[in-house]
Every structure is written in structure tokens, then in C-alpha cells.
Design a protein around this motif. Structure first.
Motif, PDB file in Angstrom:
ATOM      1  N   MET A  61       0.803  -1.228   0.000  1.00 47.32           N
ATOM      2  CA  MET A  61       0.000   0.000   0.000  1.00 47.32           C
ATOM      3  C   MET A  61       0.836   1.278   0.000  1.00 47.32           C
ATOM      4  N   TYR A  62       2.159   1.141   0.073  1.00 45.40           N
ATOM      5  CA  TYR A  62       3.000   2.333   0.171  1.00 45.40           C
ATOM      6  C   TYR A  62       2.790   3.288  -0.998  1.00 45.40           C
ATOM      7  N   VAL A  63       2.959   2.813  -2.199  1.00 45.80           N
ATOM      8  CA  VAL A  63       2.905   3.720  -3.351  1.00 45.80           C
ATOM      9  C   VAL A  63       1.518   4.344  -3.512  1.00 45.80           C
ATOM     10  N   VAL A  64       0.471   3.623  -3.128  1.00 41.54           N
ATOM     11  CA  VAL A  64      -0.893   4.159  -3.216  1.00 41.54           C
ATOM     12  C   VAL A  64      -1.070   5.325  -2.242  1.00 41.54           C
ATOM     13  N   SER A  65      -0.289   5.331  -1.165  1.00 40.51           N
ATOM     14  CA  SER A  65      -0.405   6.396  -0.163  1.00 40.51           C
ATOM     15  C   SER A  65       0.372   7.654  -0.544  1.00 40.51           C
ATOM     16  N   VAL A  66       1.267   7.559  -1.519  1.00 38.66           N
ATOM     17  CA  VAL A  66       2.095   8.698  -1.902  1.00 38.66           C
ATOM     18  C   VAL A  66       1.294   9.616  -2.833  1.00 38.66           C
ATOM     19  N   LEU A  67       1.060  10.836  -2.379  1.00 40.20           N
ATOM     20  CA  LEU A  67       0.269  11.779  -3.167  1.00 40.20           C
ATOM     21  C   LEU A  67       1.117  12.859  -3.829  1.00 40.20           C
ATOM     22  N   ARG A  68       2.303  13.078  -3.311  1.00 38.10           N
ATOM     23  CA  ARG A  68       3.234  14.066  -3.857  1.00 38.10           C
ATOM     24  C   ARG A  68       4.636  13.504  -3.727  1.00 38.10           C
ATOM     25  N   GLY A  69       5.484  13.857  -4.675  1.00 39.43           N
ATOM     26  CA  GLY A  69       6.883  13.484  -4.575  1.00 39.43           C
ATOM     27  C   GLY A  69       7.610  14.400  -3.600  1.00 39.43           C
ATOM     28  N   ALA A  70       8.826  14.032  -3.232  1.00 39.35           N
ATOM     29  CA  ALA A  70       9.641  14.863  -2.342  1.00 39.35           C
ATOM     30  C   ALA A  70       9.915  16.195  -3.030  1.00 39.35           C
ATOM     31  N   PRO A  71       9.928  17.273  -2.364  1.00 38.74           N
ATOM     32  CA  PRO A  71       9.924  17.440  -0.915  1.00 38.74           C
ATOM     33  C   PRO A  71       8.527  17.568  -0.328  1.00 38.74           C
ATOM     34  N   GLY A  72       7.489  17.238  -1.060  1.00 35.68           N
ATOM     35  CA  GLY A  72       6.124  17.348  -0.554  1.00 35.68           C
ATOM     36  C   GLY A  72       5.406  18.531  -1.161  1.00 35.68           C
ATOM     37  N   ALA A  73       4.341  18.927  -0.525  1.00 38.17           N
ATOM     38  CA  ALA A  73       3.494  19.983  -1.064  1.00 38.17           C
ATOM     39  C   ALA A  73       3.824  21.343  -0.464  1.00 38.17           C
ATOM     40  N   ASP A  74       3.561  22.347  -1.247  1.00 42.44           N
ATOM     41  CA  ASP A  74       3.648  23.730  -0.803  1.00 42.44           C
ATOM     42  C   ASP A  74       2.356  24.023  -0.034  1.00 42.44           C
ATOM     43  N   PRO A  75       2.392  24.857   0.991  1.00 42.79           N
ATOM     44  CA  PRO A  75       1.172  25.162   1.754  1.00 42.79           C
ATOM     45  C   PRO A  75      -0.003  25.629   0.892  1.00 42.79           C
ATOM     46  N   ALA A  76       0.269  26.268  -0.232  1.00 37.65           N
ATOM     47  CA  ALA A  76      -0.804  26.753  -1.103  1.00 37.65           C
ATOM     48  C   ALA A  76      -1.548  25.614  -1.799  1.00 37.65           C
ATOM     49  N   GLU A  77      -1.006  24.399  -1.741  1.00 35.56           N
ATOM     50  CA  GLU A  77      -1.641  23.256  -2.393  1.00 35.56           C
ATOM     51  C   GLU A  77      -2.731  22.599  -1.545  1.00 35.56           C
ATOM     52  N   PHE A  78      -2.976  23.109  -0.333  1.00 34.93           N
ATOM     53  CA  PHE A  78      -3.952  22.492   0.560  1.00 34.93           C
ATOM     54  C   PHE A  78      -5.262  23.269   0.620  1.00 34.93           C
ATOM     55  N   ARG A  79      -6.348  22.527   0.783  1.00 39.51           N
ATOM     56  CA  ARG A  79      -7.661  23.106   1.062  1.00 39.51           C
ATOM     57  C   ARG A  79      -7.718  23.417   2.555  1.00 39.51           C
ATOM     58  N   PRO A  80      -8.687  24.219   2.995  1.00 34.07           N
ATOM     59  CA  PRO A  80      -8.822  24.477   4.438  1.00 34.07           C
ATOM     60  C   PRO A  80      -9.047  23.197   5.254  1.00 34.07           C
ATOM     61  N   ASP A  81      -9.632  22.153   4.639  1.00 35.52           N
ATOM     62  CA  ASP A  81      -9.879  20.909   5.377  1.00 35.52           C
ATOM     63  C   ASP A  81      -8.666  19.974   5.399  1.00 35.52           C
ATOM     64  N   GLY A  82      -7.536  20.412   4.804  1.00 36.62           N
ATOM     65  CA  GLY A  82      -6.319  19.628   4.844  1.00 36.62           C
ATOM     66  C   GLY A  82      -6.072  18.745   3.637  1.00 36.62           C
ATOM     67  N   MET A  83      -7.059  18.567   2.778  1.00 33.67           N
ATOM     68  CA  MET A  83      -6.860  17.779   1.561  1.00 33.67           C
ATOM     69  C   MET A  83      -6.125  18.630   0.529  1.00 33.67           C
ATOM     70  N   TYR A  84      -5.522  17.962  -0.451  1.00 28.23           N
ATOM     71  CA  TYR A  84      -4.895  18.697  -1.543  1.00 28.23           C
ATOM     72  C   TYR A  84      -5.980  19.360  -2.384  1.00 28.23           C
ATOM     73  N   ARG A  85      -5.708  20.565  -2.862  1.00 26.53           N
ATOM     74  CA  ARG A  85      -6.677  21.330  -3.648  1.00 26.53           C
ATOM     75  C   ARG A  85      -7.117  20.580  -4.898  1.00 26.53           C
ATOM     76  N   ASP A  86      -6.212  19.770  -5.484  1.00 25.06           N
ATOM     77  CA  ASP A  86      -6.539  19.081  -6.728  1.00 25.06           C
ATOM     78  C   ASP A  86      -6.891  17.596  -6.533  1.00 25.06           C
ATOM     79  N   GLU A  87      -7.011  17.152  -5.282  1.00 21.02           N
ATOM     80  CA  GLU A  87      -7.242  15.721  -5.039  1.00 21.02           C
ATOM     81  C   GLU A  87      -8.610  15.257  -5.545  1.00 21.02           C
ATOM     82  N   VAL A  88      -9.626  16.092  -5.397  1.00 24.48           N
ATOM     83  CA  VAL A  88     -10.967  15.739  -5.861  1.00 24.48           C
ATOM     84  C   VAL A  88     -11.322  16.690  -7.000  1.00 24.48           C
ATOM     85  N   PRO A  89     -11.306  16.189  -8.240  1.00 25.52           N
ATOM     86  CA  PRO A  89     -11.516  17.040  -9.415  1.00 25.52           C
ATOM     87  C   PRO A  89     -12.788  17.890  -9.317  1.00 25.52           C
TER      88      PRO A  89
END
Length: 161
Positions: A61-89
């Protein structure tokens, strides 16, 4: 914008993007990161948690859990609820509630340390469900691949209210 108007806008945006495949590099699988994931998931088998073990294997399940490559996401990529802005089209910037609606995973190859993983994904279905205002059920297909081919295929569903 009211909830009904936001839901209608999500539906319009989502329907317009059906079948558009996106690509994202998730970087190289590092044994240390995969072992850390396995430990966090409660595994204790040396072949999953010790990168130095002769039979070390990446947790399925490791690769399925990876949503961004290193170094991770920029703070602007998150919704207020903590999900990535583009995770749900279709939901970026809209005040809607999101929930996981199920996931099916099919392994077609073994993920190995050193694999450079590319994620391909597309929204494949938009369904209006429930009565009254109801909700949307969005289906997203994902393929995780390395140079030798597809390793994991995932179908995810998201509930948008």
C-alpha cells in the motif's frame, strides 16, 4: 455561494474534465520511506520494516499512499480541510464537504526501492445521487507505473456534498 450552487459548479467542472489524463512524477521510492510507512501502518515483519533485511520488500500500500513526490506539497496546495486542492476534481476553491467513497486496488507488479514512480489519473465518472440537493459521486482511475510498466491500478470514489 450556497451549497447547491457550489455542488452544481463542481458537477459542471467535473463533467468537463472526464477522460482527461494527468501525469505527475512521485519521485523515486526510497527503502527508508517505505519502511517508515510500514512501521506507521503497524507492521513488524523485518522484510517490511528493515531496509537492510535481505528480503526487504516495499509494503503493497506504500505507493498508493504517496500523493506528492519529495519534498512534498507547498502550503498553497492544501484546502482548508487539509486535503490537496486538486485531489478531488472540480472542487478546488469551493466550499463543499468531501468524503472518501471507496477504493479498489489491483496490483499488477511489485514496487521496488529505486523505482521512479509516475502517477496517471483521470476522472472517469460523475454521478448525482440522493434526493433533494443530494450529492455527487466522482470516480477517479489512477495508474502507478515505473519504467518496467504499470505496478498498481486504483479506482477511487469521492463523495461531494
Amino acid at each position: 455561494m450556497g451549497t447547491t450552487a457550489a455542488l452544481e459548479l463542481v458537477e459542471k467542472r467535473a463533467r468537463a474534465s472526464i477522460g482527461s489524463w494527468e501525469r505527475r512524477s512521485l519521485g523515486v521510492v526510497r527503502a527508508e520511506d517505505a519502511a517508515e510507512f510500514a512501521r506507521a501502518a503497524g507492521e513488524s515483519a523485518p522484510q517490511l520494516v528493515d531496509p537492510g533485511h535481505v528480503g526487504f520488500a516495499v509494503h503493497p500500500m506504500y505507493v498508493v499512499s504517496v500523493l506528492r513526490g519529495a519534498p512534498g506539497a507547498d502550503p498553497a496546495e492544501f484546502r482548508p480541510d487539509g486535503m490537496y486542492r486538486d485531489e478531488v476534481p472540480g472542487t478546488d476553491g469551493l466550499d463543499v464537504r468531501l468524503m472518501a467513497g471507496g477504493q479498489a486496488v489491483r496490483w499488477t507488479g511489485e514496487v521496488r526501492p529505486g523505482d521512479r514512480i509516475e502517477l496517471r489519473r483521470a476522472l472517469t465518472a460523475v454521478e448525482r445521487k440522493g434526493s433533494g440537493e443530494g450529492f455527487l459521486l466522482l470516480t477517479v482511475e489512477k495508474m502507478y507505473a515505473a519504467a518496467r510498466g504499470t505496478l498498481v491500478e486504483v479506482t477511487e470514489r469521492f463523495i461531494v456534498r
